[in-house]
Design a protein around this motif. Sequence first.
Motif, PDB file in Angstrom:
ATOM      1  N   SER A  49       8.328  65.866 126.525  1.00  0.00           N
ATOM      2  CA  SER A  49       9.325  65.553 125.507  1.00  0.00           C
ATOM      3  C   SER A  49       8.648  65.257 124.184  1.00  0.00           C
ATOM      4  O   SER A  49       7.562  64.687 124.148  1.00  0.00           O
ATOM      5  CB  SER A  49      10.177  64.353 125.926  1.00  0.00           C
ATOM      6  OG  SER A  49      11.225  64.135 125.003  1.00  0.00           O
ATOM      7  N   TYR A  50       9.321  65.651 123.112  1.00  0.00           N
ATOM      8  CA  TYR A  50       8.762  65.531 121.761  1.00  0.00           C
ATOM      9  C   TYR A  50       9.834  65.025 120.807  1.00  0.00           C
ATOM     10  O   TYR A  50      11.022  65.373 120.933  1.00  0.00           O
ATOM     11  CB  TYR A  50       8.272  66.894 121.304  1.00  0.00           C
ATOM     12  CG  TYR A  50       8.085  67.057 119.812  1.00  0.00           C
ATOM     13  CD1 TYR A  50       9.053  67.693 119.038  1.00  0.00           C
ATOM     14  CD2 TYR A  50       6.942  66.587 119.176  1.00  0.00           C
ATOM     15  CE1 TYR A  50       8.886  67.851 117.667  1.00  0.00           C
ATOM     16  CE2 TYR A  50       6.774  66.738 117.800  1.00  0.00           C
ATOM     17  CZ  TYR A  50       7.750  67.380 117.049  1.00  0.00           C
ATOM     18  OH  TYR A  50       7.573  67.529 115.699  1.00  0.00           O
ATOM     19  N   ILE A  51       9.375  64.220 119.826  1.00  0.00           N
ATOM     20  CA  ILE A  51      10.252  63.826 118.738  1.00  0.00           C
ATOM     21  C   ILE A  51       9.459  63.984 117.444  1.00  0.00           C
ATOM     22  O   ILE A  51       8.277  63.595 117.370  1.00  0.00           O
ATOM     23  CB  ILE A  51      10.806  62.393 118.911  1.00  0.00           C
ATOM     24  CG1 ILE A  51      11.866  62.084 117.855  1.00  0.00           C
ATOM     25  CG2 ILE A  51       9.689  61.351 118.890  1.00  0.00           C
ATOM     26  CD1 ILE A  51      12.697  60.851 118.170  1.00  0.00           C
ATOM     27  N   SER A  52      10.083  64.545 116.436  1.00  0.00           N
ATOM     28  CA  SER A  52       9.403  64.773 115.168  1.00  0.00           C
ATOM     29  C   SER A  52       9.300  63.475 114.374  1.00  0.00           C
ATOM     30  O   SER A  52       9.851  62.430 114.759  1.00  0.00           O
ATOM     31  CB  SER A  52      10.131  65.846 114.360  1.00  0.00           C
ATOM     32  OG  SER A  52      11.449  65.428 114.061  1.00  0.00           O
ATOM     33  N   ASN A  53       8.629  63.527 113.219  1.00  0.00           N
ATOM     34  CA  ASN A  53       8.413  62.328 112.417  1.00  0.00           C
ATOM     35  C   ASN A  53       9.730  61.699 111.970  1.00  0.00           C
ATOM     36  O   ASN A  53      10.794  62.305 112.085  1.00  0.00           O
ATOM     37  CB  ASN A  53       7.535  62.674 111.221  1.00  0.00           C
ATOM     38  CG  ASN A  53       8.233  63.613 110.256  1.00  0.00           C
ATOM     39  OD1 ASN A  53       9.133  63.204 109.528  1.00  0.00           O
ATOM     40  ND2 ASN A  53       7.833  64.879 110.254  1.00  0.00           N
ATOM     41  N   ALA A  80      15.627  63.559 113.133  1.00  0.00           N
ATOM     42  CA  ALA A  80      14.547  63.865 114.070  1.00  0.00           C
ATOM     43  C   ALA A  80      14.882  65.093 114.902  1.00  0.00           C
ATOM     44  O   ALA A  80      16.027  65.294 115.313  1.00  0.00           O
ATOM     45  CB  ALA A  80      14.279  62.678 114.983  1.00  0.00           C
ATOM     46  N   ILE A  81      13.869  65.897 115.132  1.00  0.00           N
ATOM     47  CA  ILE A  81      13.976  67.025 116.057  1.00  0.00           C
ATOM     48  C   ILE A  81      13.433  66.561 117.397  1.00  0.00           C
ATOM     49  O   ILE A  81      12.377  65.922 117.461  1.00  0.00           O
ATOM     50  CB  ILE A  81      13.157  68.217 115.545  1.00  0.00           C
ATOM     51  CG1 ILE A  81      13.747  68.741 114.236  1.00  0.00           C
ATOM     52  CG2 ILE A  81      13.091  69.321 116.593  1.00  0.00           C
ATOM     53  CD1 ILE A  81      12.876  69.761 113.530  1.00  0.00           C
ATOM     54  N   THR A  82      14.160  66.861 118.455  1.00  0.00           N
ATOM     55  CA  THR A  82      13.696  66.521 119.793  1.00  0.00           C
ATOM     56  C   THR A  82      13.627  67.781 120.654  1.00  0.00           C
ATOM     57  O   THR A  82      14.411  68.713 120.467  1.00  0.00           O
ATOM     58  CB  THR A  82      14.600  65.490 120.485  1.00  0.00           C
ATOM     59  OG1 THR A  82      15.937  66.019 120.563  1.00  0.00           O
ATOM     60  CG2 THR A  82      14.634  64.186 119.710  1.00  0.00           C
ATOM     61  N   ASN A  83      12.673  67.772 121.563  1.00  0.00           N
ATOM     62  CA  ASN A  83      12.523  68.873 122.497  1.00  0.00           C
ATOM     63  C   ASN A  83      12.185  68.336 123.879  1.00  0.00           C
ATOM     64  O   ASN A  83      11.576  67.262 123.999  1.00  0.00           O
ATOM     65  CB  ASN A  83      11.406  69.820 122.045  1.00  0.00           C
ATOM     66  CG  ASN A  83      11.838  70.729 120.918  1.00  0.00           C
ATOM     67  OD1 ASN A  83      12.733  71.542 121.051  1.00  0.00           O
ATOM     68  ND2 ASN A  83      11.201  70.586 119.771  1.00  0.00           N
TER      69      ASN A  83
END
Length: 129
Positions: A48-52, A57-60
């Motif tokens: 899982s990822y979250i942008s700055n 925020a962009i999440t993946n």
Amino acid sequence: LQLVESGGGLVPPGGSLRLSCAGSGISLHYCGITWFRQAPGKEREGISYISNGNGSAITNYADSVQGRFTISRDNAKNTVYLQMDSLKPEDTGIYYCAATIEWVGPLINWSRLDNFDYWGQGTQVTVSS
């Protein structure tokens, strides 16, 4: 500069845990953050990822956790969270958070290990009855 994970433990299948990744000496507001997982005998994988923290925020999410895990950030607490619901035995592993300063915007390849400059020490999650 340090990242510290917490919140791991032993939980039965179907249970929930919330992991925390706290930054020390680094403002996570400017960082993209990925949670990685390393299961026994397997390679470390991005889940899982979250942008700055600038703007929306962009999440993946990896397919294996989509719909069950939720990543979020609290800039005031300089912390990123991973809410894990409907846990399965295959979710067992050591969970690491990793950060990189996003100078030019969100990461394209958020699950690539060498994109990250800062790593936590990991927290163990065991899903078992």
